[in-house]
Design an enzyme around this catalytic site. Structure first.
Site, short mmCIF file in Angstrom:
data_model
loop_
_atom_site.label_atom_id
_atom_site.label_comp_id
_atom_site.label_asym_id
_atom_site.label_seq_id
_atom_site.Cartn_x
_atom_site.Cartn_y
_atom_site.Cartn_z
N ARG A 172 -100.64 -9.30 29.36
CA ARG A 172 -100.64 -8.07 30.15
C ARG A 172 -99.95 -8.32 31.48
O ARG A 172 -100.10 -9.38 32.09
CB ARG A 172 -102.07 -7.58 30.41
CG ARG A 172 -102.75 -6.90 29.24
CD ARG A 172 -102.10 -5.56 28.94
NE ARG A 172 -102.83 -4.80 27.94
CZ ARG A 172 -102.61 -4.86 26.63
NH1 ARG A 172 -101.68 -5.69 26.17
NH2 ARG A 172 -103.29 -4.12 25.79
N GLU A 199 -94.32 -0.93 33.11
CA GLU A 199 -93.70 -0.81 31.79
C GLU A 199 -93.45 0.66 31.46
O GLU A 199 -94.29 1.50 31.71
CB GLU A 199 -94.60 -1.43 30.72
CG GLU A 199 -94.75 -2.95 30.88
CD GLU A 199 -95.54 -3.59 29.74
OE1 GLU A 199 -96.08 -2.86 28.88
OE2 GLU A 199 -95.62 -4.83 29.71
N HIS A 250 -92.22 -6.13 25.97
CA HIS A 250 -93.60 -6.11 25.45
C HIS A 250 -93.59 -5.91 23.94
O HIS A 250 -94.26 -5.04 23.39
CB HIS A 250 -94.44 -5.02 26.13
CG HIS A 250 -95.89 -5.41 26.21
ND1 HIS A 250 -96.72 -5.03 27.23
CD2 HIS A 250 -96.66 -6.17 25.39
CE1 HIS A 250 -97.94 -5.52 27.05
NE2 HIS A 250 -97.91 -6.22 25.93
#
Length: 305
Positions: free
Chosen positions: A218, A247, A266
């Site tokens: 994360r 993000e 990601h």
């Protein structure tokens, strides 16, 4: 028993929840007519829905990390929250090794040479004999430890509950020791109030100048400004970043163009195996919920995972 599933209709889920009424919806608001009757939701439940669902007993998050699910309303609610922890552990461990190898062997240099049709033959390092420090020994951290041992690496680890088994970890240690001794510092921990911002300017200053920072769990566990400064000044050798503080990573972010950084979107756990394991976790918990058995992956709301 009414259960709402946010997502495509799945015969596997229907079979697992035999005897219950399942409704599959594109968004949770599509089930607004039964908010007052639903007892379980597979998907994220925003506060406005939680307030209208007095019979809700169980929510299953589609993610392994539940920071987005733990709203103040969910924290205060008696509703049981479960996660998909374990679904992407294997894939994230593989992605960590991918980034480690790319940084260790300077793969971007080979890619630039290939694009320019240049035969760039140079001496590079290897992972054998190096130390990887893993911050967070959950599913992905422990699987990375296993894979790192296969590469003949020394493995250090930091975990919240050191009394739990940590196979393939040579030594559980303090964060100070991990930072000082690791050639690769890999973040596999969830983002919680206790982990947010742990990797600040002081932490990067304690790393070896030859060490690499890798984050696959994360964003927000590292302070982005501090990380940028450490990368720009050569305080650390480089970074492999799959998880980011913002993000999608904005096009103007300097991380994109730093020569010692590898950015992936990601995407480390976006694999067919992760999808299959996610379905298996949901199906098993649906079966358990309908039959009254204890659920898997119950989230400790106070701990954040």
């Amino acid at each position: 028993m009414r259960i709402v599933v946010v997502g495509k209709e799945s015969p596997v889920y229907v079979e697992a929840a035999a005897g219950a009424e399942l409704r599959f919806v594109d968004t949770l608001d599509d089930a607004s007519d039964i908010f007052g009757e639903m007892e379980a939701v597979i998907g994220r439940v925003p506060p406005h829905v939680l307030a209208k669902a007095p019979k809700l007993r169980w929510v299953h998050s589609p993610s392994a990390g539940v920071d987005a699910d733990l709203t103040p309303e969910m924290l205060a609610s008696p509703v049981v929250l479960t996660s998909s922890a374990g679904n992407g552990g294997i894939s994230l461990a593989e992605h960590s090794l991918l980034l480690m190898l790319m940084l260790n062997r300077d793969v971007p240099r080979w890619m630039r040479a290939q694009a320019g049709h240049r035969w760039d033959h140079f001496v590079h390092s290897e992972l054998a004999g190096l130390t990887v420090g893993i911050y967070g020994l959950g599913n992905s951290g422990l699987d990375l430890a296993l894979k790192a041992k296969a590469f003949h690496m020394r493995v250090l680890g930091v975990r919240r509950r050191p009394e739990q088994p940590s196979p393939n970890v040579d030594e559980l240690c303090s964060l100070d020791q991990l930072l000082a001794e690791s050639d690769f510092v890999v973040v596999t921990a969830p983002r919680t109030p206790s982990t947010a911002g742990v990797f600040d300017s002081d932490a990067f200053a304690r790393m070896k100048s030859s060490a690499y920072f890798i984050c696959i769990s994360r964003g927000g566990i590292a302070d982005d400004d501090a990380l940028l400064e450490a990368l720009r000044t050569g305080q650390i050798a480089g970074a492999g970043l799959d998880a980011h503080g913002v993000e999608p990573l904005p096009p103007e972010s300097p991380f994109w163009s730093l020569p010692n950084v590898i950015v992936t979107p990601h995407n480390g756990a976006t694999s067919t195996g992760t999808r299959r394991r996610s379905q298996e976790i949901v199906a098993e918990n649906l079966r358990r919920f309908v039959t009254g058995e204890p659920l898997h992956n119950i989230v400790d709301k106070s701990a954040g995972y």
